[in-house]
Scaffold this motif. Structure first.
Motif, short mmCIF file in Angstrom:
data_model
loop_
_atom_site.label_atom_id
_atom_site.label_comp_id
_atom_site.label_asym_id
_atom_site.label_seq_id
_atom_site.Cartn_x
_atom_site.Cartn_y
_atom_site.Cartn_z
N GLY A 344 0.85 -1.42 -0.16
CA GLY A 344 0.11 -0.05 -0.11
C GLY A 344 0.65 1.44 -0.03
O GLY A 344 0.33 2.38 -0.08
N GLU A 345 2.12 1.27 0.25
CA GLU A 345 2.91 2.38 0.17
C GLU A 345 4.33 1.81 -0.21
O GLU A 345 5.18 1.08 0.25
CB GLU A 345 3.11 3.10 1.57
N TYR A 346 4.98 2.45 -1.36
CA TYR A 346 6.27 2.08 -1.75
C TYR A 346 6.76 3.40 -2.53
O TYR A 346 5.74 3.83 -3.41
CB TYR A 346 6.64 0.85 -2.60
N GLY A 347 7.80 3.65 -2.44
CA GLY A 347 8.28 4.86 -3.09
C GLY A 347 9.89 5.02 -3.06
O GLY A 347 10.41 4.19 -2.91
N ALA A 348 10.38 6.42 -2.96
CA ALA A 348 11.67 6.73 -2.98
C ALA A 348 12.01 7.77 -2.44
O ALA A 348 11.46 9.15 -2.86
CB ALA A 348 12.33 6.75 -4.40
N TYR A 349 12.83 7.78 -1.15
CA TYR A 349 13.19 8.85 -0.78
C TYR A 349 14.45 9.84 -1.27
O TYR A 349 15.27 9.30 -1.90
CB TYR A 349 13.84 8.44 0.71
N ARG A 350 14.39 11.07 -1.41
CA ARG A 350 15.15 11.76 -2.04
C ARG A 350 16.73 11.69 -1.58
O ARG A 350 17.53 11.81 -2.32
CB ARG A 350 15.05 13.19 -2.06
N HIS A 351 16.97 11.70 -0.38
CA HIS A 351 18.45 11.39 -0.05
C HIS A 351 19.00 10.05 -0.33
O HIS A 351 20.05 9.95 0.10
CB HIS A 351 18.71 11.74 1.66
#
Length: 556
Positions: A344-351
């Motif tokens: 239900g949540e997956y993405g990418a952190y900027r750092h």
């Protein structure tokens, strides 16, 4: 085939999909769960076909003045914008997505959130009107909605009442989920929420599910988990000995199942066809994800196997230094049986990623890994944001994340796609080894896509290498320096072709600084590469280390 960048405007659902779906019958939920060959999944009740939730989390973040952080303003009474919602959902649907996940009770009370103030015992009618309208707009775009609750609403009667019931045995989150006097308050909140939607004639057929808690966890430093002795009786009527770790584990497992089952029964007494779920942070055992100091406790194995909820929502972001397969092991995916699992949540952190294209590659690979592990649905974090929350959003840049996850580009989430803006990093599927390694800084961390490092267990000379599953064509190699303090160093880059010996292709002899990228690019791509090795021959006063080795073959 290569897919070009999608322009995020003027999109509509594919005609073939439009024609396969008829009108919804009032009140009947569009989606239900079913067993397919011994495993759980979703089915579209209108078509009778298997349904795979693929979608976006949808938010509008604003600065939460006075309390720090951010709040979600989408559904608030003061700032709801149905025209914006309609335009956004049309774009999302035009990319082939069929699901949107929205958080409730994450907004500022002053803007008109779920509650009606500290003494108001009732759900905010204006907010419910907006949620009902959101469900309507989703249905008009042939989409379903996962309605996810973060927790009890801030500045509300429910939160204040459960807070008042804290005592020496129950504190914080444990109080809300285990305390015999507080659990009924949680039930009351959900009863008011769902009944309020029914009373408004909301199109509940467009609800994929009600998510009781979007990232469930307990705290190890709060009672009862922080207690070292004594007996505690929880809401399920059972008593546990806090001097026995097995009793604490059973208390959490059995208490969470009781809480979720109780709420599910209450919701289905009002909305009979509703699906109910619980979302979870990534567990920290048996493979450490957050580190040994992590105080949040997440236990999912028992819950997945014993709860009566209709599906389970798990959350995982790439780049945390733990392989996807280890994360699935932490959740207990292999033992899910007939319980459907949604990412239900997956993405990418900027750092963790330098740009949108690199982030998109990581998000796509995670989706592929999850699908091949048997996960049944995929909801990206998130469609859009204000750019200050630390994550890349699907519409950031030129919409790279939206493009690589869009079903119109990748109908099968188990298979990666090829995109002109993504270079294929061969290192991600290679096997890493090294001349030596420290505990917690093993060789495999050098190609895991995270900022965690490989660190040799001694001074130079030391080496780390990647072995490819099959001969590859290499267009460039990038090495991310892990070095503090900065200083002179000498690193040799070697490659080995199939049936040949190692040969040195370049030497980096310079002052190196932590985070700097060293790059080698041959005049023409080198084919038949089976192994890449980096040898540090000089690094005065330090043990060699690398943050990441990346081996690119160009676009896919």
């Amino acid at each position: 085939m290569a897919a070009a960048m999608i322009i995020l405007s003027g999109c509509t659902a594919p005609e073939s999909e439009k024609e396969s779906r008829g009108p919804r019958s009032g009140g009947e939920h569009r989606i239900s769960v079913q067993t397919f060959d011994g495993q759980g999944g979703f089915v579209d009740n209108a078509s009778g076909e298997r349904f795979t939730p693929r979608g976006m989390n949808y938010n509008r973040w604003v600065t939460a003045n006075g309390r720090g952080g951010y709040a979600d303003d989408v559904l608030t009474v003061a700032h709801y914008e149905p025209e914006t919602v309609a335009a956004d959902l049309a774009q999302i649907r035009g990319l082939g997505f069929n699901t949107v996940r929205i958080l409730i009770d994450t907004c500022l009370p002053a803007s008109g959130c779920t509650g009606t103030g500290p003494s108001g015992h009732g759900v905010n009618g204006g907010y419910l009107d907006n949620l009902a309208d959101f469900l309507r707009i989703a249905g008009e775009n042939d989409m379903v909605v996962l309605v996810a609750s973060n927790t009890l609403p801030d500045d509300s009667w429910w939160l204040n009442e459960t807070g008042r019931m804290q005592d020496a045995d129950f504190q914080g989150a444990s109080n809300e989920f285990l305390n015999p006097t507080a659990v009924p308050i949680y039930v009351d909140y959900w009863r008011g929420l769902v009944q309020g939607l029914v009373d408004r004639g909301a199109p509940l057929e467009n609800v994929l599910g009600y998510e009781l808690r979007q990232e469930h966890h307990f705290w190890l430093n709060e009672a009862p988990l922080a207690l070292e002795g004594g007996l505690v009786t929880t809401a399920n009527g059972r008593t546990y000995d806090m001097s026995i770790q097995d009793d604490k584990d059973r208390m959490i497992d059995e208490g969470l199942v009781y809480w979720a089952d109780l709420l599910r029964d209450e919701i289905r007494s009002i909305d009979a066809g509703a699906l109910v779920t619980v979302g979870f942070f990534t567990p920290n055992y048996p493979n450490q994800v957050q580190g040994p100091e992590e105080l949040r406790l997440v236990r999912t194995h028992y819950f997945i196997q014993n709860a009566s909820v209709d599906f389970v929502d798990i959350h995982h972001y790439p780049g945390n230094g733990v392989k996807d397969a280890q994360v699935w092991e932490n959740f207990g995916i292999a033992d899910a049986g007939t319980m459907p699992i949604v990412l239900g949540e997956y993405g990418a952190y900027r750092h963790w990623y330098p740009d949108e294209a690199t982030a998109a590659a990581a998000v796509m690979q995670l989706e592929v890994d999850a699908c091949r592990a048997g996960i049944d649905g995929f909801i990206v974090w998130a469609w859009r944001g204000d750019g200050n929350l630390g994550e890349y959003y699907a519409t950031d840049g030129d919409g790279e994340i939206a493009t690589v996850t869009a079903p119109v580009n990748r109908p099968d989430p188990c298979e990666p796609g090829t995109f002109d803006f993504i270079r294929v990093d061969l290192a991600r599927t290679a096997t890493a080894s090294a001349s030596s390694e420290r505990e917690g800084a093993e060789a495999w961390r050098v190609n895991d896509g995270s900022p965690k490092i490989w660190n040799a267990a001694g001074s130079a000379p030391q080496w780390v290498q990647l072995d490819f599953e099959e001969p590859a064509t290499v267009e460039s190699i990038e090495l991310v320096v892990a070095q503090f303090p900065s200083g002179p160093s000498v690193h040799e880059l070697w490659i080995q072709l199939a049936g040949d010996e190692f040969r040195r292709v370049t030497v980096f002899d310079e002052v190196t600084v932590d985070g700097v990228v060293l790059r080698w690019e041959p005049e023409t791509p080198v084919s038949s590469v089976v192994r890449v090795r980096v040898v540090t021959t000089s690094l005065p006063g330090l043990d060699p280390a690398w943050s990441e080795l990346m081996v690119y073959s160009g676009s896919g």
